[in-house]
Design a protein around this motif. Structure first.
Motif, PDB file in Angstrom:
ATOM      1  N   ALA A  49      46.500  26.325  32.452  1.00  0.00           N
ATOM      2  CA  ALA A  49      46.812  27.335  33.465  1.00  0.00           C
ATOM      3  C   ALA A  49      47.128  26.684  34.804  1.00  0.00           C
ATOM      4  N   GLU A  50      46.342  25.678  35.168  1.00  0.00           N
ATOM      5  CA  GLU A  50      46.553  25.011  36.454  1.00  0.00           C
ATOM      6  C   GLU A  50      47.866  24.239  36.491  1.00  0.00           C
ATOM      7  N   ALA A  51      48.449  23.957  35.332  1.00  0.00           N
ATOM      8  CA  ALA A  51      49.735  23.257  35.271  1.00  0.00           C
ATOM      9  C   ALA A  51      50.925  24.199  35.474  1.00  0.00           C
ATOM     10  N   VAL A  52      50.681  25.503  35.466  1.00  0.00           N
ATOM     11  CA  VAL A  52      51.759  26.476  35.680  1.00  0.00           C
ATOM     12  C   VAL A  52      52.054  26.541  37.178  1.00  0.00           C
ATOM     13  N   PRO A  53      53.306  26.332  37.563  1.00  0.00           N
ATOM     14  CA  PRO A  53      53.654  26.356  38.997  1.00  0.00           C
ATOM     15  C   PRO A  53      53.435  27.728  39.631  1.00  0.00           C
ATOM     16  N   GLY A  54      52.914  27.726  40.844  1.00  0.00           N
ATOM     17  CA  GLY A  54      52.812  28.949  41.636  1.00  0.00           C
ATOM     18  C   GLY A  54      51.695  29.900  41.257  1.00  0.00           C
ATOM     19  N   VAL A  55      50.645  29.417  40.577  1.00  0.00           N
ATOM     20  CA  VAL A  55      49.543  30.307  40.211  1.00  0.00           C
ATOM     21  C   VAL A  55      48.251  29.873  40.896  1.00  0.00           C
ATOM     22  N   ARG A  56      47.314  30.803  40.951  1.00  0.00           N
ATOM     23  CA  ARG A  56      45.947  30.496  41.376  1.00  0.00           C
ATOM     24  C   ARG A  56      45.059  30.765  40.181  1.00  0.00           C
ATOM     25  N   VAL A  57      44.054  29.909  39.974  1.00  0.00           N
ATOM     26  CA  VAL A  57      43.219  29.978  38.774  1.00  0.00           C
ATOM     27  C   VAL A  57      41.743  30.040  39.160  1.00  0.00           C
ATOM     28  N   TRP A  58      41.020  30.934  38.486  1.00  0.00           N
ATOM     29  CA  TRP A  58      39.575  31.024  38.633  1.00  0.00           C
ATOM     30  C   TRP A  58      38.952  31.100  37.245  1.00  0.00           C
ATOM     31  N   ALA A  59      37.747  30.582  37.100  1.00  0.00           N
ATOM     32  CA  ALA A  59      37.000  30.714  35.849  1.00  0.00           C
ATOM     33  C   ALA A  59      35.597  31.206  36.178  1.00  0.00           C
ATOM     34  N   PHE A  60      35.132  32.153  35.398  1.00  0.00           N
ATOM     35  CA  PHE A  60      33.803  32.725  35.574  1.00  0.00           C
ATOM     36  C   PHE A  60      33.084  32.751  34.244  1.00  0.00           C
ATOM     37  N   ARG A  61      31.765  32.788  34.288  1.00  0.00           N
ATOM     38  CA  ARG A  61      30.955  32.956  33.079  1.00  0.00           C
ATOM     39  C   ARG A  61      30.532  34.414  33.018  1.00  0.00           C
ATOM     40  N   LEU A  62      30.786  35.066  31.893  1.00  0.00           N
ATOM     41  CA  LEU A  62      30.429  36.467  31.717  1.00  0.00           C
ATOM     42  C   LEU A  62      28.914  36.592  31.682  1.00  0.00           C
ATOM     43  N   GLU A  63      28.356  37.379  32.587  1.00  0.00           N
ATOM     44  CA  GLU A  63      26.915  37.538  32.709  1.00  0.00           C
ATOM     45  C   GLU A  63      26.380  38.716  31.898  1.00  0.00           C
ATOM     46  N   ASP A  64      27.195  39.719  31.692  1.00  0.00           N
ATOM     47  CA  ASP A  64      26.713  40.914  31.018  1.00  0.00           C
ATOM     48  C   ASP A  64      27.863  41.566  30.273  1.00  0.00           C
ATOM     49  N   GLY A  65      27.552  42.290  29.229  1.00  0.00           N
ATOM     50  CA  GLY A  65      28.569  42.973  28.434  1.00  0.00           C
ATOM     51  C   GLY A  65      28.867  44.358  28.966  1.00  0.00           C
ATOM     52  N   VAL A  66      29.695  45.061  28.234  1.00  0.00           N
ATOM     53  CA  VAL A  66      30.118  46.397  28.619  1.00  0.00           C
ATOM     54  C   VAL A  66      29.807  47.353  27.477  1.00  0.00           C
ATOM     55  N   VAL A  67      29.261  48.511  27.813  1.00  0.00           N
ATOM     56  CA  VAL A  67      29.072  49.570  26.833  1.00  0.00           C
ATOM     57  C   VAL A  67      30.110  50.629  27.142  1.00  0.00           C
ATOM     58  N   TYR A  68      30.940  50.936  26.149  1.00  0.00           N
ATOM     59  CA  TYR A  68      31.936  51.980  26.361  1.00  0.00           C
ATOM     60  C   TYR A  68      31.220  53.309  26.498  1.00  0.00           C
ATOM     61  N   ARG A  69      31.508  54.020  27.554  1.00  0.00           N
ATOM     62  CA  ARG A  69      30.852  55.307  27.797  1.00  0.00           C
ATOM     63  C   ARG A  69      31.309  56.322  26.749  1.00  0.00           C
ATOM     64  N   GLY A  70      30.389  57.103  26.278  1.00  0.00           N
ATOM     65  CA  GLY A  70      30.727  58.161  25.364  1.00  0.00           C
ATOM     66  C   GLY A  70      30.502  57.812  23.892  1.00  0.00           C
ATOM     67  N   CYS A  71      30.715  56.561  23.494  1.00  0.00           N
ATOM     68  CA  CYS A  71      30.543  56.241  22.081  1.00  0.00           C
ATOM     69  C   CYS A  71      29.246  55.495  21.823  1.00  0.00           C
ATOM     70  N   GLY A  72      28.644  54.905  22.855  1.00  0.00           N
ATOM     71  CA  GLY A  72      27.372  54.224  22.697  1.00  0.00           C
ATOM     72  C   GLY A  72      27.436  52.899  21.985  1.00  0.00           C
ATOM     73  N   LYS A  73      28.632  52.414  21.666  1.00  0.00           N
ATOM     74  CA  LYS A  73      28.774  51.135  20.977  1.00  0.00           C
ATOM     75  C   LYS A  73      29.113  50.043  21.980  1.00  0.00           C
ATOM     76  N   ARG A  74      28.603  48.847  21.731  1.00  0.00           N
ATOM     77  CA  ARG A  74      28.944  47.721  22.598  1.00  0.00           C
ATOM     78  C   ARG A  74      30.370  47.294  22.275  1.00  0.00           C
ATOM     79  N   SER A  75      31.050  46.791  23.288  1.00  0.00           N
ATOM     80  CA  SER A  75      32.429  46.358  23.094  1.00  0.00           C
ATOM     81  C   SER A  75      32.487  45.072  22.295  1.00  0.00           C
ATOM     82  N   GLY A  76      33.665  44.764  21.763  1.00  0.00           N
ATOM     83  CA  GLY A  76      33.885  43.534  21.025  1.00  0.00           C
ATOM     84  C   GLY A  76      33.810  42.306  21.905  1.00  0.00           C
TER      85      GLY A  76
END
Length: 79
Positions: A49-76
């Motif tokens: 990604a950093e080799a692509v001209p004209g971009v800015r790059v950030w990386a983060f570590r996912l701290e928590d998941g997401v629960v889709y509202r209404g179905c009660g199932k955790r996301s993939g």
């Protein structure tokens, strides 16, 4: 899980990058800018990604998941 964000104005370059990586991604469009979000990306993906001209790059570590509202199932993408 690490999440990579790549911001740029060249949609085509971001699509080429995303399709070259073996990770799920989303491409978001704003006013005159695109934001590529890549899930599970490692250092190799970040370097590419950093080799692509004209971009800015950030990386983060996912701290928590997401629960889709209404179905009660955790996301993939939940840890």
């Amino acid at each position: 899980m690490r999440v990579l964000f790549v911001e740029g104005k060249d949609r085509e370059a971001l699509v080429v990058l995303a399709e070259a990586l073996p990770h799920p991604y989303w491409l978001l469009e704003g006013e005159g800018v695109f934001l590529l979000q890549v899930l599970g990306a490692g250092e190799e993906a970040r370097a590419r990604a950093e080799a692509v001209p004209g971009v800015r790059v950030w990386a983060f570590r996912l701290e928590d998941g997401v629960v889709y509202r209404g179905c009660g199932k955790r996301s993939g993408t939940s840890p």
